[in-house]
Design a protein around this motif. Structure first.
Motif, mmCIF file in Angstrom:
data_model
loop_
_atom_site.group_PDB
_atom_site.id
_atom_site.type_symbol
_atom_site.label_atom_id
_atom_site.label_comp_id
_atom_site.label_asym_id
_atom_site.label_seq_id
_atom_site.Cartn_x
_atom_site.Cartn_y
_atom_site.Cartn_z
ATOM 1 N N ALA A 337 -19.161 10.788 -8.491
ATOM 2 C CA ALA A 337 -18.220 9.714 -8.170
ATOM 3 C C ALA A 337 -17.040 9.694 -9.135
ATOM 4 O O ALA A 337 -17.170 9.987 -10.332
ATOM 5 C CB ALA A 337 -18.938 8.369 -8.210
ATOM 6 N N ALA A 338 -15.877 9.348 -8.609
ATOM 7 C CA ALA A 338 -14.685 9.167 -9.444
ATOM 8 C C ALA A 338 -14.851 7.910 -10.293
ATOM 9 O O ALA A 338 -15.490 6.936 -9.877
ATOM 10 C CB ALA A 338 -13.443 9.063 -8.569
ATOM 11 N N PHE A 339 -14.263 7.923 -11.473
ATOM 12 C CA PHE A 339 -14.355 6.780 -12.372
ATOM 13 C C PHE A 339 -13.335 5.706 -11.981
ATOM 14 O O PHE A 339 -12.165 5.999 -11.757
ATOM 15 C CB PHE A 339 -14.099 7.206 -13.817
ATOM 16 N N GLY A 340 -13.785 4.446 -11.920
ATOM 17 C CA GLY A 340 -12.852 3.341 -11.751
ATOM 18 C C GLY A 340 -13.064 2.526 -10.503
ATOM 19 O O GLY A 340 -13.617 3.003 -9.505
ATOM 20 N N ILE A 341 -12.594 1.264 -10.560
ATOM 21 C CA ILE A 341 -12.672 0.348 -9.421
ATOM 22 C C ILE A 341 -11.353 -0.420 -9.299
ATOM 23 O O ILE A 341 -10.574 -0.487 -10.253
ATOM 24 C CB ILE A 341 -13.836 -0.652 -9.568
ATOM 25 N N ILE A 342 -11.128 -1.015 -8.127
ATOM 26 C CA ILE A 342 -9.974 -1.890 -7.961
ATOM 27 C C ILE A 342 -10.297 -3.257 -8.572
ATOM 28 O O ILE A 342 -11.461 -3.610 -8.745
ATOM 29 C CB ILE A 342 -9.571 -2.042 -6.479
ATOM 30 N N GLY A 343 -9.245 -4.028 -8.911
ATOM 31 C CA GLY A 343 -9.534 -5.297 -9.566
ATOM 32 C C GLY A 343 -8.495 -6.382 -9.441
ATOM 33 O O GLY A 343 -8.738 -7.521 -9.846
ATOM 34 N N LEU A 344 -7.331 -6.071 -8.885
ATOM 35 C CA LEU A 344 -6.256 -7.059 -8.857
ATOM 36 C C LEU A 344 -6.608 -8.312 -8.056
ATOM 37 O O LEU A 344 -6.238 -9.422 -8.429
ATOM 38 C CB LEU A 344 -4.986 -6.426 -8.271
ATOM 39 N N GLU A 345 -7.341 -8.140 -6.965
ATOM 40 C CA GLU A 345 -7.583 -9.272 -6.068
ATOM 41 C C GLU A 345 -8.799 -10.108 -6.454
ATOM 42 O O GLU A 345 -9.016 -11.184 -5.892
ATOM 43 C CB GLU A 345 -7.694 -8.764 -4.627
ATOM 44 N N THR A 346 -9.585 -9.633 -7.408
ATOM 45 C CA THR A 346 -10.752 -10.389 -7.862
ATOM 46 C C THR A 346 -10.611 -10.901 -9.290
ATOM 47 O O THR A 346 -11.479 -11.619 -9.779
ATOM 48 C CB THR A 346 -12.022 -9.507 -7.775
ATOM 49 N N SER A 347 -9.539 -10.558 -9.965
ATOM 50 C CA SER A 347 -9.385 -10.885 -11.384
ATOM 51 C C SER A 347 -9.406 -12.395 -11.636
ATOM 52 O O SER A 347 -10.130 -12.879 -12.521
ATOM 53 C CB SER A 347 -8.080 -10.281 -11.922
ATOM 54 N N VAL A 348 -8.615 -13.151 -10.891
ATOM 55 C CA VAL A 348 -8.559 -14.603 -11.100
ATOM 56 C C VAL A 348 -9.913 -15.231 -10.791
ATOM 57 O O VAL A 348 -10.421 -16.069 -11.552
ATOM 58 C CB VAL A 348 -7.450 -15.234 -10.239
#
Length: 439
Positions: A337-348
């Motif tokens: 698996a590639a390293f990393g995840i999305i996070g902009l929409e769950t940060s708050v």
């Protein structure tokens, strides 16, 4: 038409404001009238009224660590889709890391991003590569970066292993007041590693990444900083500024605490996934690909250390390390698996759910970590709630509960371990560039 934000909780640490009030913004995006107190402003003919009803109006959030993949990997994310995700998450600005294909290691790359960013709803700041092609061998043109308005450099994802190159990077960056951002990783310790080294990596039969690898690199950098301050620097205006990205361990936090006590110009960030999850969560997950990241999810003890560092002020910023990947790069064996995840929409939502609701930090501290401090660290203009200032707001409902679902995400990728999770607190809109965008 003008817009009246009526009876909001105006929360701006820059101005020392935390009170119920109203703000009128002109058609040109300038704050025309600010009223603090329970008496609302009188609406003007034809203006739009946004009844905030005590919900938060803060300075626009800023994420200082994002990957939008363009140029070169647009199948994962584009500047447009990344900006849409940022706006949906309540961010009015982000800083983009340079590890695209090709690497942003020259003013040409900076110009490319800026050329395509003008019509987007959020600001895109560009972080230039520290070395040519981020190979860690020869320095990129820092002076030319500075002339293009770049304020920070990094080889994110590929820490500089050569101490002489790192020394030169510090010295060269200090000449142009550029922030040095380091992804702290001693690759001689992490080569081939997939997850945090420990009981769970052993049970899964996966090569581990020892958590000391982060602190080893950080310690090297801080030793260099101290040496430069003591022996080589004579102009106090040319002191190197250092920022440790996505810190994840107690050992690293202790080093940063001491560096700050010693007066070094050092800051650090943590990510929502690191203060929320640990390696046990990855072990118990059915699909492990979305739990694979660098630095890896660490032990529960290290997660508790992050929470304490957020509480005591050691941590300066929350950044997402938003890292989109296509489904086939995550729905595979974890060692592939590639390293990393999305996070902009769950940060708050994660910040409010995991930190504010649990009384680890206050809402005011959350806004400092998500907006005020990242801009200050990046040497960007602060956002003020004063009449005559440019309006740059995030609208937040701290009480709303919502479920993270793939179909509601704006990013081009959906690689997040938080799908199906219910969070409390959400950005419900931004006002930036003279436009209101509600989510």
């Amino acid at each position: 038409m003008s817009i009246l934000f009526q009876q909001a909780r105006l929360l701006n640490p820059v101005d020392g404001i935390d009170a119920i009030g109203s703000i009128r913004v002109s058609e040109e995006g300038i704050i025309e009238k600010l009223s603090i107190g329970s008496n609302p402003l009188t609406p003007e003919a034809g203006e739009r009224i946004i009844e905030m009803e005590g919900r938060i109006l803060s300075p626009g959030l800023f994420d200082m660590h994002c990957h939008f993949r363009e140029p070169g990997q647009e199948y994962k994310e584009t500047l447009e889709s990344g900006a849409a995700a940022a706006a949906a998450g309540g961010f009015t600005g982000v800083a983009l890391m340079p590890n695209t294909r090709p690497v942003i290691d020259s003013p040409l790359g900076v110009a490319f991003i800026r050329h395509h960013a003008g019509g987007l709803p959020v600001d895109l700041e560009v972080i230039g590569a520290m070395t040519v092609e981020s190979r860690g061998e020869g320095l990129a043109p820092f002076g030319k970066y500075a002339s293009y308005g770049v304020t920070a450099v990094s080889d994110d994802g590929s820490a500089i292993q050569n101490s002489q190159i790192m020394r030169l990077a510090f010295e060269y960056a200090s000449n142009f007041n550029l922030l040095v951002i380091q992804h702290c990783e001693d690759r001689s310790l992490t080569a081939g590693g997939v997850v945090n080294e420990g009981m769970y990596s052993t049970q899964l039969g996966l090569k581990g990444i020892p958590d000391i690898s982060e602190a080893m690199m950080l310690a090297r950098d801080l030793l260099l900083l101290r040496w430069l301050e003591e022996h080589k620097l004579h102009d106090p205006l040319q002191r190197p500024r250092y920022h440790a990205a996505h810190i994840s361990t107690e050992a690293s936090l202790n080093l940063i605490r001491q560096a700050k006590k010693d007066g070094l110009l050092v800051t650090c960030e943590v990510t929502p996934h690191h203060f929320t999850l640990c390696d046990e969560d990855m072990f118990n997950a059915e699909e492990k690909g979305n739990y694979i990241m660098k630095p890896p999810l660490s032990s529960a003890r290290n997660r508790e250390a992050l929470l304490e560092a957020l509480r005591d002020g050691t941590v300066d910023a929350i950044a997402t390390d938003h890292a989109p990947h296509a489904s086939h790069e995550k729905q595979c064996p974890p060692q592939e698996a590639a390293f990393g995840i999305i996070g902009l929409e769950t940060s708050v939502g994660l910040t409010i759910s995991q930190l504010v609701e649990r009384n680890i930090i206050s809402m005011q501290r959350a806004i400092e970590l998500l907006s005020v401090n990242p801009r200050k660290i990046m040497n960007l203009q602060p956002i003020s709630f004063k009449e005559g200032s440019v309006a740059n707001f995030t609208l937040i409902d701290p009480l709303i509960e919502w479920k993270v679902t793939a179909d509601k995400l704006h990013s081009k990728s959906i690689n997040t371990p938080f799908i199906g999770k219910t969070l409390k607190g959400k950005a419900i809109g931004i006002y930036h560039k003279g436009r209101l965008q509600e989510t």
